[in-house]
Design an enzyme around this catalytic site. Structure first.
Site, PDB file in Angstrom:
ATOM      1  N   ASP A   5       0.849  -1.187   0.000  1.00 38.31           N
ATOM      2  CA  ASP A   5       0.000   0.000   0.000  1.00 38.31           C
ATOM      3  C   ASP A   5       0.888   1.241   0.000  1.00 38.31           C
ATOM      4  O   ASP A   5       1.996   1.228   0.541  1.00 38.31           O
ATOM      5  CB  ASP A   5      -0.854   0.038   1.273  1.00 38.31           C
ATOM      6  CG  ASP A   5      -2.048  -0.901   1.231  1.00 38.31           C
ATOM      7  OD1 ASP A   5      -2.112  -1.742   0.317  1.00 38.31           O
ATOM      8  OD2 ASP A   5      -2.905  -0.795   2.123  1.00 38.31           O
TER       9      ASP A   5
ATOM     10  N   HIS B  94       4.304  -7.618   0.074  1.00 39.64           N
ATOM     11  CA  HIS B  94       3.896  -8.913  -0.459  1.00 39.64           C
ATOM     12  C   HIS B  94       4.546  -9.160  -1.814  1.00 39.64           C
ATOM     13  O   HIS B  94       5.064  -8.246  -2.453  1.00 39.64           O
ATOM     14  CB  HIS B  94       2.374  -8.970  -0.578  1.00 39.64           C
ATOM     15  CG  HIS B  94       1.673  -9.014   0.752  1.00 39.64           C
ATOM     16  ND1 HIS B  94       0.831 -10.043   1.117  1.00 39.64           N
ATOM     17  CD2 HIS B  94       1.699  -8.164   1.816  1.00 39.64           C
ATOM     18  CE1 HIS B  94       0.359  -9.818   2.339  1.00 39.64           C
ATOM     19  NE2 HIS B  94       0.872  -8.680   2.774  1.00 39.64           N
TER      20      HIS B  94
ATOM     21  N   SER C 282       9.530   3.896   5.233  1.00 40.37           N
ATOM     22  CA  SER C 282       9.790   2.854   4.260  1.00 40.37           C
ATOM     23  C   SER C 282       9.471   3.223   2.817  1.00 40.37           C
ATOM     24  O   SER C 282       8.595   4.030   2.535  1.00 40.37           O
ATOM     25  CB  SER C 282       8.958   1.629   4.631  1.00 40.37           C
ATOM     26  OG  SER C 282       7.655   2.015   4.984  1.00 40.37           O
TER      27      SER C 282
END
Length: 286
Positions: free
Chosen positions: A88, A144, A247
């Site tokens: 996301d 992911h 991040s």
């Protein structure tokens, strides 16, 4: 140079990150609830998507920050040829890698070799594709798999811990190739790909599903770790790693068979949505 950029150069990055690492794991309820409440309110975090929707039920701030989502909160694009968004966040930049160079922002660029810490490892991406996703404090902070792959090697590259917020990305040359980062190299039947977990100011911390916490400790030299003998294959859409605090994740793909969607800078994205397609020669001919 603007004061907030100058401050990025002057801050004792690693000392601050070590302090924040422990502060975000302090379980004293008034402290952790204060931090969590501030983030939820300031960034309008959607806790309805979380597996545990009560923000104050987490034992410490980092558990909240790296929270799991409900199983039905995200769906993978149904096409088996779709390259999935690994996280996301927002698109920082994306597009072609031109003669080994990756666009950062406003005339800034860096080389794939600098990012990966290895000239030979960068060769498959010399004229390939890249997608840079910035995760803000409001976002889901687990990364992911964009494609099914077998882990070949991880590389811990030492560096600074500049902020990865847009203001810093626009002003600090080669930022992503200078920050502490973990490079994850994967192989697939279609070709190799890499996911680069770039740390940021105030806890440059990365954990993987195969090795647990990898950063910290911080590195003083490039550390290669062969993973081939472990036979770790992760399916598309599976969790591979997580960030603790700030991040950015950079996905590198080869040129052959890959076509990316038209992704705009600062475009919101969700984990599992289609970034493009990776077609085999047979499917391309159809």
């Amino acid at each position: 140079m603007k004061p907030k950029i100058l401050l990025q150069y002057l801050l004792p990055h690693r000392a601050l990150s070590r302090m924040v690492y422990w502060a975000t794991r302090w379980t004293w309820q008034p402290w952790k609830n204060l931090l969590i409440g501030q983030i939820v309110k300031r960034y309008q975090v959607n806790m309805a998507e979380a597996a545990q929707p009560d923000p104050y039920a987490y034992p410490h701030f980092n558990a909240f920050f790296s929270r799991r989502l409900r199983a039905d909160a995200r769906q993978a694009d149904p096409s088996p040829e779709a390259i999935l968004c690994p996280a996301d966040g927002r698109i920082s930049q994306s597009g072609r890698i031109t003669d080994g160079r990756i666009f950062q922002a406003k005339g800034q660029s860096f080389t794939a070799a600098e990012l990966l810490g290895d000239e030979a490892a960068a060769q498959p991406y010399r004229d390939g594709h890249f997608v840079t996703v910035y995760l803000s404090p409001r976002d889901y902070h687990r990364v992911h798999m964009p494609w099914t792959g077998t882990l070949r090697e991880t590389v811990h590259v030492p560096g600074r811990i500049f902020s990865v917020a847009p203001f810093a990305v626009e002003a600090i040359p080669r930022l992503f190739a200078r920050n502490e980062r973990l490079v994850c190299h994967f192989d697939s039947p279609q070709g190799p790909f890499a996911a680069v977990m770039v740390g940021a100011v105030l806890v440059s911390s990365v954990a993987t599903v195969w090795d647990g916490l990898v950063i910290p400790p911080y590195a003083s030299s490039i550390r290669h770790k062969s993973q081939a003998e472990r036979g770790i294959t992760l399916q598309r859409f599976m969790e591979m790693a997580r960030f603790n605090m700030g991040s950015t994740v950079i996905l590198l793909l080869p040129g052959n068979g890959v076509s990316l969607e038209s992704l705009q800078s600062q475009q919101p994205v969700q984990m599992g949505q289609r970034l493009g397609f990776w077609r085999t020669p047979a499917s391309t001919a159809r």
